[in-house]
Design an enzyme around this catalytic site. Structure first.
Site, PDB file in Angstrom:
ATOM      1  N   LYS A  18      -4.784  -8.590  -2.858  1.00  0.00           N
ATOM      2  CA  LYS A  18      -5.035  -8.516  -1.415  1.00  0.00           C
ATOM      3  C   LYS A  18      -5.942  -7.352  -1.032  1.00  0.00           C
ATOM      4  O   LYS A  18      -6.794  -7.490  -0.146  1.00  0.00           O
ATOM      5  CB  LYS A  18      -3.700  -8.429  -0.664  1.00  0.00           C
ATOM      6  CG  LYS A  18      -3.805  -8.472   0.847  1.00  0.00           C
ATOM      7  CD  LYS A  18      -2.489  -8.927   1.473  1.00  0.00           C
ATOM      8  CE  LYS A  18      -1.348  -7.984   1.156  1.00  0.00           C
ATOM      9  NZ  LYS A  18      -1.350  -6.793   2.034  1.00  0.00           N
ATOM     10  N   ARG A  95       5.117  -9.082   9.890  1.00  0.00           N
ATOM     11  CA  ARG A  95       6.097  -9.272   8.824  1.00  0.00           C
ATOM     12  C   ARG A  95       7.278 -10.152   9.271  1.00  0.00           C
ATOM     13  O   ARG A  95       8.143 -10.462   8.467  1.00  0.00           O
ATOM     14  CB  ARG A  95       6.623  -7.918   8.323  1.00  0.00           C
ATOM     15  CG  ARG A  95       5.586  -7.127   7.549  1.00  0.00           C
ATOM     16  CD  ARG A  95       6.151  -5.797   7.074  1.00  0.00           C
ATOM     17  NE  ARG A  95       5.180  -5.018   6.312  1.00  0.00           N
ATOM     18  CZ  ARG A  95       5.018  -5.083   5.015  1.00  0.00           C
ATOM     19  NH1 ARG A  95       5.770  -5.906   4.304  1.00  0.00           N
ATOM     20  NH2 ARG A  95       4.124  -4.330   4.402  1.00  0.00           N
ATOM     21  N   ARG A 129       0.429  -3.217 -16.357  1.00  0.00           N
ATOM     22  CA  ARG A 129      -0.211  -2.057 -15.739  1.00  0.00           C
ATOM     23  C   ARG A 129       0.541  -0.780 -16.127  1.00  0.00           C
ATOM     24  O   ARG A 129       1.730  -0.653 -15.903  1.00  0.00           O
ATOM     25  CB  ARG A 129      -0.242  -2.227 -14.213  1.00  0.00           C
ATOM     26  CG  ARG A 129      -0.982  -1.109 -13.505  1.00  0.00           C
ATOM     27  CD  ARG A 129      -1.264  -1.469 -12.056  1.00  0.00           C
ATOM     28  NE  ARG A 129      -0.052  -1.601 -11.257  1.00  0.00           N
ATOM     29  CZ  ARG A 129      -0.072  -1.940  -9.963  1.00  0.00           C
ATOM     30  NH1 ARG A 129      -1.212  -2.227  -9.372  1.00  0.00           N
ATOM     31  NH2 ARG A 129       1.066  -2.023  -9.293  1.00  0.00           N
ATOM     32  N   ARG A 162       5.208   2.348 -13.787  1.00  0.00           N
ATOM     33  CA  ARG A 162       5.938   2.528 -12.538  1.00  0.00           C
ATOM     34  C   ARG A 162       7.178   1.638 -12.551  1.00  0.00           C
ATOM     35  O   ARG A 162       7.137   0.511 -13.037  1.00  0.00           O
ATOM     36  CB  ARG A 162       5.066   2.132 -11.338  1.00  0.00           C
ATOM     37  CG  ARG A 162       3.861   3.009 -11.100  1.00  0.00           C
ATOM     38  CD  ARG A 162       3.224   2.637  -9.754  1.00  0.00           C
ATOM     39  NE  ARG A 162       2.025   3.394  -9.484  1.00  0.00           N
ATOM     40  CZ  ARG A 162       0.786   2.931  -9.667  1.00  0.00           C
ATOM     41  NH1 ARG A 162       0.603   1.706 -10.143  1.00  0.00           N
ATOM     42  NH2 ARG A 162      -0.270   3.676  -9.389  1.00  0.00           N
ATOM     43  N   ARG A 173      10.856  -8.052  -6.022  1.00  0.00           N
ATOM     44  CA  ARG A 173       9.926  -7.801  -4.909  1.00  0.00           C
ATOM     45  C   ARG A 173       9.292  -9.098  -4.432  1.00  0.00           C
ATOM     46  O   ARG A 173       9.113  -9.322  -3.229  1.00  0.00           O
ATOM     47  CB  ARG A 173       8.836  -6.816  -5.346  1.00  0.00           C
ATOM     48  CG  ARG A 173       9.314  -5.387  -5.543  1.00  0.00           C
ATOM     49  CD  ARG A 173       8.258  -4.557  -6.233  1.00  0.00           C
ATOM     50  NE  ARG A 173       7.040  -4.435  -5.455  1.00  0.00           N
ATOM     51  CZ  ARG A 173       5.863  -4.087  -5.968  1.00  0.00           C
ATOM     52  NH1 ARG A 173       5.741  -3.872  -7.272  1.00  0.00           N
ATOM     53  NH2 ARG A 173       4.806  -3.970  -5.189  1.00  0.00           N
TER      54      ARG A 173
END
Length: 217
Positions: A18, A95, A129, A162, A173
């Site tokens: 995004k 949201r 990542r 992370r 998530r």
């Protein structure tokens, strides 16, 4: 596009690309990119009345009420429109359906770009990542791996992942995002402003978005 202010919203799950797509849309159409998260952080840093309220609620693990978010976003949109912008692209807001409805009452949104990237792709992408925490350097095991596995190219120090990027956390998530976004997607679909773009890679999705945006030139 003429003299009309172009008003857009972008939606996409964490890890959908995004940020990159937002930058490309803003650059292509000369739009101001407005991130609700950045706006909120700026208010907190500047210790505005809104920022102080937000900071206290965040520390309690609570969300800001819809009307507070509505007014913060509306105030910023009015500010940039008064400044003579060609248009804006809203990222991270709305949201909730009440927020989407309130936004539409004040500003007629022209288009809503929804990035429909398979969740399996996002889990795979984010789980690969790794970062060098002290410097913020980011590596991806597929397309930008470190020269030596598990070590930073510059310092040779160990890389870490992370907590948000572990597969289990990413899946949680994404589940939260789906539950939150599905009603908003239906809202904009019913209004006829939602445009869905499917794909696994940003560079595959972008040409289709670019062609769509041509209608607003």
């Amino acid at each position: 596009m003429g003299s009309k202010i172009l008003r857009g919203v972008i939606m996409g799950a964490p890890g959908s690309g995004k940020g990159t797509i937002s930058s490309r849309i803003s650059g292509r159409c000369d739009l101001i990119h407005i991130s609700s998260g950045d706006l909120l952080r700026a208010n907190v840093a500047e210790k505005t009345q809104l920022g102080l309220m937000a900071d206290s609620l965040i520390k309690l693990g609570q969300l800001l009420p819809d009307d507070v978010m509505d007014n913060m976003i509306a105030s910023e949109l009015q500010r940039v429109e008064t400044g003579g912008c060609k248009g804006w692209l809203l990222d991270g807001f709305p949201r909730t359906v009440p927020q989407a409805d309130a936004l539409n009452q004040r500003f007629q949104v022209d288009f809503v770009v929804n990035l429909d990237v398979p969740f399996s792709v996002i889990v795979d992408r984010l789980s690969k990542r790794w970062i060098h925490a002290p410097s913020g350097r980011v590596y991806n095991l597929d397309w930008s791996p470190p020269e030596r596995p598990g070590l930073d190219d510059v310092t040779g120090e160990p890389l870490s992942q992370r907590e948000d990027d572990t597969p289990d956390t990413v899946k949680k998530r994404l589940a939260v995002y789906k539950k939150q976004s599905d009603p908003i997607i239906r809202f904009y679909k019913n209004l006829g402003t939602l445009v869905n773009f499917q794909g696994s890679e940003t560079n595959t999705i972008w040409p289709n978005i670019d062609r769509y945006l041509g209608a607003w030139d």
